[in-house]
Design a protein around this motif. Structure first.
Motif, PDB file in Angstrom:
ATOM      1  N   ALA A   1       0.829  -1.199   0.000  1.00  0.00           N
ATOM      2  CA  ALA A   1       0.000   0.000   0.000  1.00  0.00           C
ATOM      3  C   ALA A   1       0.865   1.253   0.000  1.00  0.00           C
ATOM      4  O   ALA A   1       0.617   2.202  -0.767  1.00  0.00           O
ATOM      5  CB  ALA A   1      -0.933  -0.002   1.210  1.00  0.00           C
ATOM      6  N   ILE A   2       1.893   1.267   0.842  1.00  0.00           N
ATOM      7  CA  ILE A   2       2.792   2.422   0.908  1.00  0.00           C
ATOM      8  C   ILE A   2       3.566   2.577  -0.398  1.00  0.00           C
ATOM      9  O   ILE A   2       3.765   3.692  -0.898  1.00  0.00           O
ATOM     10  CB  ILE A   2       3.739   2.300   2.118  1.00  0.00           C
ATOM     11  CG1 ILE A   2       2.939   2.385   3.430  1.00  0.00           C
ATOM     12  CG2 ILE A   2       4.821   3.367   2.069  1.00  0.00           C
ATOM     13  CD1 ILE A   2       2.202   3.691   3.634  1.00  0.00           C
ATOM     14  N   GLU A   3       3.992   1.470  -0.969  1.00  0.00           N
ATOM     15  CA  GLU A   3       4.699   1.525  -2.247  1.00  0.00           C
ATOM     16  C   GLU A   3       3.821   2.167  -3.325  1.00  0.00           C
ATOM     17  O   GLU A   3       4.261   3.040  -4.079  1.00  0.00           O
ATOM     18  CB  GLU A   3       5.100   0.110  -2.678  1.00  0.00           C
ATOM     19  CG  GLU A   3       5.850   0.040  -3.988  1.00  0.00           C
ATOM     20  CD  GLU A   3       6.169  -1.388  -4.386  1.00  0.00           C
ATOM     21  OE1 GLU A   3       6.224  -1.663  -5.597  1.00  0.00           O
ATOM     22  OE2 GLU A   3       6.347  -2.235  -3.483  1.00  0.00           O
ATOM     23  N   ARG A   4       2.565   1.750  -3.385  1.00  0.00           N
ATOM     24  CA  ARG A   4       1.645   2.316  -4.380  1.00  0.00           C
ATOM     25  C   ARG A   4       1.347   3.785  -4.091  1.00  0.00           C
ATOM     26  O   ARG A   4       1.209   4.599  -5.010  1.00  0.00           O
ATOM     27  CB  ARG A   4       0.351   1.503  -4.415  1.00  0.00           C
ATOM     28  CG  ARG A   4       0.539   0.114  -4.996  1.00  0.00           C
ATOM     29  CD  ARG A   4      -0.748  -0.705  -4.920  1.00  0.00           C
ATOM     30  NE  ARG A   4      -0.556  -2.032  -5.496  1.00  0.00           N
ATOM     31  CZ  ARG A   4      -1.465  -2.998  -5.449  1.00  0.00           C
ATOM     32  NH1 ARG A   4      -2.646  -2.785  -4.860  1.00  0.00           N
ATOM     33  NH2 ARG A   4      -1.206  -4.180  -5.987  1.00  0.00           N
ATOM     34  N   ALA A   5       1.240   4.129  -2.814  1.00  0.00           N
ATOM     35  CA  ALA A   5       0.997   5.525  -2.448  1.00  0.00           C
ATOM     36  C   ALA A   5       2.150   6.416  -2.902  1.00  0.00           C
ATOM     37  O   ALA A   5       1.930   7.522  -3.420  1.00  0.00           O
ATOM     38  CB  ALA A   5       0.799   5.638  -0.941  1.00  0.00           C
TER      39      ALA A   5
ATOM     40  N   ALA B   1       0.164  20.560  -4.102  1.00  0.00           N
ATOM     41  CA  ALA B   1       0.600  21.513  -3.079  1.00  0.00           C
ATOM     42  C   ALA B   1       0.775  20.759  -1.769  1.00  0.00           C
ATOM     43  O   ALA B   1       0.428  19.588  -1.652  1.00  0.00           O
ATOM     44  CB  ALA B   1      -0.421  22.633  -2.924  1.00  0.00           C
ATOM     45  N   GLY B   2       1.326  21.471  -0.769  1.00  0.00           N
ATOM     46  CA  GLY B   2       1.486  20.851   0.537  1.00  0.00           C
ATOM     47  C   GLY B   2       2.530  19.748   0.528  1.00  0.00           C
ATOM     48  O   GLY B   2       3.279  19.576  -0.426  1.00  0.00           O
ATOM     49  N   SER B   3       2.566  18.991   1.607  1.00  0.00           N
ATOM     50  CA  SER B   3       3.543  17.914   1.720  1.00  0.00           C
ATOM     51  C   SER B   3       2.909  16.684   2.333  1.00  0.00           C
ATOM     52  O   SER B   3       2.001  16.784   3.161  1.00  0.00           O
ATOM     53  CB  SER B   3       4.735  18.359   2.584  1.00  0.00           C
ATOM     54  OG  SER B   3       4.333  18.584   3.927  1.00  0.00           O
ATOM     55  N   VAL B   4       3.376  15.517   1.921  1.00  0.00           N
ATOM     56  CA  VAL B   4       2.897  14.265   2.496  1.00  0.00           C
ATOM     57  C   VAL B   4       4.055  13.287   2.577  1.00  0.00           C
ATOM     58  O   VAL B   4       4.844  13.151   1.635  1.00  0.00           O
ATOM     59  CB  VAL B   4       1.720  13.673   1.679  1.00  0.00           C
ATOM     60  CG1 VAL B   4       2.087  13.451   0.226  1.00  0.00           C
ATOM     61  CG2 VAL B   4       1.208  12.387   2.314  1.00  0.00           C
ATOM     62  N   GLU B   5       4.179  12.636   3.720  1.00  0.00           N
ATOM     63  CA  GLU B   5       5.183  11.591   3.943  1.00  0.00           C
ATOM     64  C   GLU B   5       4.446  10.279   4.186  1.00  0.00           C
ATOM     65  O   GLU B   5       3.548  10.220   5.026  1.00  0.00           O
ATOM     66  CB  GLU B   5       6.048  11.907   5.170  1.00  0.00           C
ATOM     67  CG  GLU B   5       6.807  13.201   5.123  1.00  0.00           C
ATOM     68  CD  GLU B   5       7.513  13.477   6.441  1.00  0.00           C
ATOM     69  OE1 GLU B   5       7.535  12.562   7.314  1.00  0.00           O
ATOM     70  OE2 GLU B   5       8.016  14.602   6.621  1.00  0.00           O
ATOM     71  N   PHE B   6       4.843   9.231   3.476  1.00  0.00           N
ATOM     72  CA  PHE B   6       4.242   7.912   3.650  1.00  0.00           C
ATOM     73  C   PHE B   6       5.213   7.008   4.405  1.00  0.00           C
ATOM     74  O   PHE B   6       6.392   6.927   4.063  1.00  0.00           O
ATOM     75  CB  PHE B   6       3.903   7.299   2.291  1.00  0.00           C
ATOM     76  CG  PHE B   6       2.802   8.008   1.559  1.00  0.00           C
ATOM     77  CD1 PHE B   6       1.474   7.848   1.938  1.00  0.00           C
ATOM     78  CD2 PHE B   6       3.084   8.851   0.491  1.00  0.00           C
ATOM     79  CE1 PHE B   6       0.454   8.510   1.270  1.00  0.00           C
ATOM     80  CE2 PHE B   6       2.069   9.516  -0.188  1.00  0.00           C
ATOM     81  CZ  PHE B   6       0.748   9.345   0.200  1.00  0.00           C
ATOM     82  N   HIS B   7       4.695   6.321   5.430  1.00  0.00           N
ATOM     83  CA  HIS B   7       5.523   5.436   6.247  1.00  0.00           C
ATOM     84  C   HIS B   7       4.809   4.108   6.464  1.00  0.00           C
ATOM     85  O   HIS B   7       3.597   4.089   6.758  1.00  0.00           O
ATOM     86  CB  HIS B   7       5.805   6.065   7.610  1.00  0.00           C
ATOM     87  CG  HIS B   7       6.555   7.352   7.557  1.00  0.00           C
ATOM     88  ND1 HIS B   7       7.931   7.405   7.480  1.00  0.00           N
ATOM     89  CD2 HIS B   7       6.113   8.642   7.552  1.00  0.00           C
ATOM     90  CE1 HIS B   7       8.317   8.675   7.450  1.00  0.00           C
ATOM     91  NE2 HIS B   7       7.234   9.441   7.492  1.00  0.00           N
ATOM     92  N   CYS B   8       5.559   3.026   6.359  1.00  0.00           N
ATOM     93  CA  CYS B   8       5.037   1.702   6.673  1.00  0.00           C
ATOM     94  C   CYS B   8       5.409   1.405   8.121  1.00  0.00           C
ATOM     95  O   CYS B   8       6.555   1.039   8.422  1.00  0.00           O
ATOM     96  CB  CYS B   8       5.636   0.650   5.733  1.00  0.00           C
ATOM     97  SG  CYS B   8       4.949  -1.003   5.981  1.00  0.00           S
TER      98      CYS B   8
END
Length: 208
Positions: free
Chosen positions: A70-74, A82-89
Motif C-alpha cells: 500500500a505504501i509503495e503504491r501511495a 501543493a502541501g507535503s505528504v510523507e508515507f511510512h510503513c
C-alpha cells in the motif's frame, strides 16, 4: 489482522475500502472549516487518496499503513499539487510516529478492527497522545445499524465507541452514515469526531 494479512489483501486487490478518491466525511469536515490546515496524521492510508487531498488543502501530512505494498503504491502515485505528504510503513500502536503533534488525525476503518475493549481504548489513548491541544480525530467505523450482513466492516455499538473514547478524548459528534466502498450495498457506519481533552473526564455521579 497482521501486517502479512493486510499485505495479502493488497496483493490480491481485495481492498473495497480503497475507493481512489478522498472520503466525503473528511472533505466535508475540512471544507466546512471544522478543522483548519495544520499537521495531519492518517492511520491506515492505503494508496494515499485522502493524504494527497489533505496536502493539496494546505496540510502537512504524515500517512501510515501496515501493508508495504500500500505504501509503495501511495509513493508511486502522482504527488499532490501543493502541501507535503510523507508515507511510512509502520504500526501506529507500537512504533514511533514522526512529525507530531498533529492538529488532525484521520482513520477510515482502523479503530473498528480491534475486537477487545482494551485495544480500542488503547487506540484512542494513542490518538490523544499524538494530538496537539484542540486537535481533532475523525474516525469512520462500522456501526450496529442497518440490515444483517455476512461480510464487510466490523460492527461497533455507540456504547462501545464512547467507552473507548471518553477517558482520553472529548466526543464532539457521533452520527450515523454509510461507508463509501467499491461495492453495494453501502455498509452502515459511524462518523465519530472527538477532540483532545482540555481537562480530564469527570466521574459519573449519583443524584443525592
Amino acid at each position: 489482522m497482521s501486517r502479512a494479512l493486510w499485505e495479502e489483501r493488497y496483493r490480491s486487490n481485495c481492498t473495497p475500502w480503497d475507493i481512489g478518491m478522498p472520503d466525503p466525511h473528511l472533505t466535508e469536515l475540512v471544507e466546512r472549516g471544522r478543522v483548519v490546515p495544520g499537521r495531519a496524521l492518517e492511520i491506515g492510508c492505503g494508496t494515499g487518496s485522502d493524504a494527497r487531498w489533505l496536502a493539496e488543502r494546505g496540510f502537512a501530512v504524515v500517512a501510515l499503513d501496515l501493508a508495504p505494498l500500500a505504501i509503495e503504491r501511495a509513493k508511486q502515485a502522482e504527488p499532490p499539487n501543493a502541501g507535503s505528504v510523507e508515507f511510512h510503513c509502520l504500526d501506529f500502536l507500537t512504533e514511533e510516529v514522526p512529525g507530531g503533534p498533529f492538529d488532525l488525525v484521520f482513520d477510515r476503518g482502523c479503530f473498528h478492527i480491534f475486537d477487545g475493549a482494551e485495544e480500542r481504548a488503547r487506540f484512542a489513548a494513542r490518538v490523544a497522545e499524538l494530538l496537539a491541544p484542540g486537535g481533532a480525530w475523525l474516525s469512520l467505523l462500522g456501526s450496529t445499524e442497518g440490515p444483517a450482513r455476512e461480510e464487510g466492516p466490523p460492527r461497533r455499538s455507540a456504547a462501545e465507541v464512547l467507552a473507548a473514547i471518553e477517558p482520553s478524548l472529548a466526543l464532539e459528534e457521533l452520527r450515523a452514515t454509510e461507508f463509501r466502498i467499491e461495492r453495494a450495498p453501502l455498509p452502515a457506519a459511524w462518523a465519530c469526531l472527538a477532540r483532545r481533552r482540555a481537562r480530564p473526564a469527570q466521574p459519573s455521579t449519583r443524584r443525592e
